[in-house]
Design a protein around this motif. Structure first.
Motif, short mmCIF file in Angstrom:
data_model
loop_
_atom_site.label_atom_id
_atom_site.label_comp_id
_atom_site.label_asym_id
_atom_site.label_seq_id
_atom_site.Cartn_x
_atom_site.Cartn_y
_atom_site.Cartn_z
N PHE A 33 -39.02 47.90 21.58
CA PHE A 33 -37.89 48.60 21.37
C PHE A 33 -37.58 48.99 19.88
O PHE A 33 -36.91 49.93 19.65
CB PHE A 33 -36.53 47.68 21.66
CG PHE A 33 -36.19 46.61 20.85
CD1 PHE A 33 -35.32 46.99 19.71
CD2 PHE A 33 -36.64 45.37 20.90
CE1 PHE A 33 -34.76 46.16 18.66
CE2 PHE A 33 -36.07 44.47 20.11
CZ PHE A 33 -35.05 44.62 18.82
N TYR A 34 -38.41 48.24 18.88
CA TYR A 34 -38.23 48.67 17.52
C TYR A 34 -39.57 49.49 17.08
O TYR A 34 -39.42 50.09 16.06
CB TYR A 34 -37.90 47.69 16.35
CG TYR A 34 -38.52 46.65 16.52
CD1 TYR A 34 -39.97 46.34 15.83
CD2 TYR A 34 -38.67 45.20 17.37
CE1 TYR A 34 -40.87 45.49 15.64
CE2 TYR A 34 -39.48 44.28 17.26
CZ TYR A 34 -40.53 44.35 16.42
OH TYR A 34 -41.34 43.24 16.21
N THR A 35 -40.62 49.22 17.58
CA THR A 35 -41.73 49.83 17.12
C THR A 35 -41.75 51.41 17.73
O THR A 35 -42.29 52.16 17.05
CB THR A 35 -43.10 49.30 17.77
OG1 THR A 35 -43.26 48.98 19.18
CG2 THR A 35 -43.25 47.86 16.96
N GLY A 36 -41.03 51.54 19.01
CA GLY A 36 -40.93 52.89 19.28
C GLY A 36 -39.50 53.54 18.97
O GLY A 36 -39.09 53.10 17.72
N ARG A 37 -38.96 54.37 19.71
CA ARG A 37 -37.69 55.11 19.26
C ARG A 37 -36.76 55.41 20.67
O ARG A 37 -37.57 55.89 21.52
CB ARG A 37 -37.80 56.31 18.29
CG ARG A 37 -36.51 56.91 17.94
CD ARG A 37 -36.72 58.18 17.26
NE ARG A 37 -37.32 58.02 15.92
CZ ARG A 37 -37.64 58.86 15.00
NH1 ARG A 37 -37.54 60.03 15.44
NH2 ARG A 37 -38.09 58.56 13.67
N LEU A 38 -35.62 55.09 20.58
CA LEU A 38 -34.94 55.41 21.78
C LEU A 38 -35.43 55.18 22.94
O LEU A 38 -35.34 55.73 24.01
CB LEU A 38 -34.61 57.05 21.95
CG LEU A 38 -33.57 57.49 20.36
CD1 LEU A 38 -33.68 59.01 20.51
CD2 LEU A 38 -32.22 56.86 20.43
N LYS A 91 -41.43 36.40 18.33
CA LYS A 91 -42.20 35.93 17.05
C LYS A 91 -42.89 37.45 16.35
O LYS A 91 -43.03 37.31 15.26
CB LYS A 91 -43.24 34.93 17.09
CG LYS A 91 -44.42 35.40 17.93
CD LYS A 91 -45.55 34.19 18.43
CE LYS A 91 -46.75 34.75 19.07
NZ LYS A 91 -47.80 33.89 19.38
N ALA A 92 -42.95 38.29 17.22
CA ALA A 92 -43.65 39.43 16.69
C ALA A 92 -42.66 40.03 15.59
O ALA A 92 -43.28 40.99 14.90
CB ALA A 92 -43.73 40.58 17.89
N VAL A 93 -41.36 39.85 15.46
CA VAL A 93 -40.68 40.40 14.51
C VAL A 93 -40.79 39.78 13.23
O VAL A 93 -40.47 40.59 12.37
CB VAL A 93 -38.94 39.90 14.99
CG1 VAL A 93 -38.43 38.64 14.61
CG2 VAL A 93 -38.13 41.12 14.38
N LEU A 94 -41.81 38.73 13.00
CA LEU A 94 -42.13 38.15 11.99
C LEU A 94 -43.47 38.43 11.62
O LEU A 94 -44.41 38.53 12.19
CB LEU A 94 -41.89 36.43 11.79
CG LEU A 94 -40.46 36.06 12.15
CD1 LEU A 94 -40.91 34.53 12.28
CD2 LEU A 94 -39.60 36.55 11.03
N GLN A 107 -40.32 42.69 10.58
CA GLN A 107 -40.63 43.88 10.98
C GLN A 107 -39.96 44.72 11.69
O GLN A 107 -40.21 45.89 11.96
CB GLN A 107 -41.89 43.58 11.83
CG GLN A 107 -43.18 42.83 11.17
CD GLN A 107 -43.60 43.24 10.03
OE1 GLN A 107 -44.37 44.48 9.82
NE2 GLN A 107 -43.48 42.63 8.65
N LEU A 108 -38.69 44.33 11.92
CA LEU A 108 -37.86 45.14 12.67
C LEU A 108 -37.47 46.29 11.91
O LEU A 108 -37.37 47.44 12.74
CB LEU A 108 -36.42 44.21 12.83
CG LEU A 108 -35.49 44.87 13.61
CD1 LEU A 108 -35.67 45.01 15.07
CD2 LEU A 108 -34.03 44.03 13.64
N TYR A 109 -37.43 46.45 10.61
CA TYR A 109 -36.93 47.67 9.88
C TYR A 109 -38.33 48.04 9.12
O TYR A 109 -38.25 48.54 7.89
CB TYR A 109 -35.89 47.44 9.27
CG TYR A 109 -34.62 46.90 9.85
CD1 TYR A 109 -34.09 47.53 10.68
CD2 TYR A 109 -34.36 45.56 9.41
CE1 TYR A 109 -32.90 47.05 11.44
CE2 TYR A 109 -33.07 44.81 10.20
CZ TYR A 109 -32.31 45.72 11.05
OH TYR A 109 -31.47 44.98 11.71
N GLY A 110 -39.48 47.57 9.48
CA GLY A 110 -40.75 47.61 8.72
C GLY A 110 -41.34 49.00 8.85
O GLY A 110 -42.52 49.04 8.04
#
Length: 239
Positions: A33-38, A91-94, A107-110
């Motif tokens: 959801f955050y590595t892609g867009r919309l 945990k992927a967000v870290l 990594q959410l805004y990475g």
């Protein structure tokens, strides 16, 4: 809105409409959801482009990734996100620093081109809103609430899913929802307001910060200039 105004029946109804809509769904893997867009996860997403880029990433990434790491994940949150029984694939967000093992960045805004989105409403939160509404409405539906918690946990491949048993209390379910919101919506700006609206700031954060032990400390004071200009305006209690 209905969650904050404690209109539980309405909160359940409108969260259910979003969940039932073919326009939205929980996406896998969690990070997509955050590595892609919309993605179909997104209900309201603030999108940036390379032309209209965000500089937010600098505050979240380490110096080795080109950032300045203004924001550092809290230690117990890191532990819980990396725990398969709690965080699962979240945990992927870290990301652990290679130069400084034990140092984690978000990594959410990475995306270093500034195209990471900001997420205002996601379908995962609608499940947790409905869970809370079901647990708090006049005739609580604890099993229904537990099912919503499990839906969010299952998407994240959490190894220990929450279940409601005959001995499960409303307090048990509400605490599970609080904990799930902390993990699922980590770094999206919900945590403090969640604790304020449920009156839990002192219990959860008071031990870390003595300036948060009294309820008046959970809101900002009205600027003195505004109070001076308007005699009918009353300053918030405690200030």
């Amino acid at each position: 809105m209905f969650l904050y105004t404690e209109q539980w029946e309405d909160a359940e109804e409108y969260a259910s409409k979003s969940i039932a809509s073919n326009a939205f769904s929980l996406v896998t893997p969690y990070s997509s959801f955050y590595t892609g867009r919309l993605s179909q996860e997104s209900i309201f997403e603030v999108v940036y482009t390379t032309v209209d880029a965000s500089t937010y990433w600098r505050s979240w990434l380490s110096t080795e990734d080109g950032g300045n790491q203004t924001y550092v994940p809290e230690a117990s949150l890191i532990t819980d996100l990396r725990d398969p029984e709690k965080g699962g694939t979240r945990k992927a967000v870290l990301k652990e620093s290679t130069a400084q093992p034990g140092l984690y960045t978000v990594q959410l805004y990475g995306k270093k081109d500034g195209t990471s989105s900001l997420f205002v409403l996601r379908i995962a939160e609608q499940y947790l809103i409905r869970a809370e509404a079901r647990a708090k409405k006049a005739t609580p539906d604890l099993e229904g609430a537990a099912g919503d918690i499990r839906a969010v946990q299952s998407r994240a491949e959490v190894s220990s899913l929450f279940t409601a048993t005959p001995s499960t209390t409303q307090s048990d379910v509400l605490l599970a929802i609080e904990n799930e919101r902390r993990l699922e919506l980590a770094f999206e700006g919900h945590r403090f307001t969640d604790l304020v609206r449920t009156g839990r700031v002192a219990d959860v954060l008071g031990g870390y910060n003595p300036l948060l032990r009294e309820s008046y400390q959970w809101v900002f004071p009205i600027p003195a200039s505004s109070v001076e200009k308007d005699p009918g305006l009353e300053q918030n209690p405690g200030f």
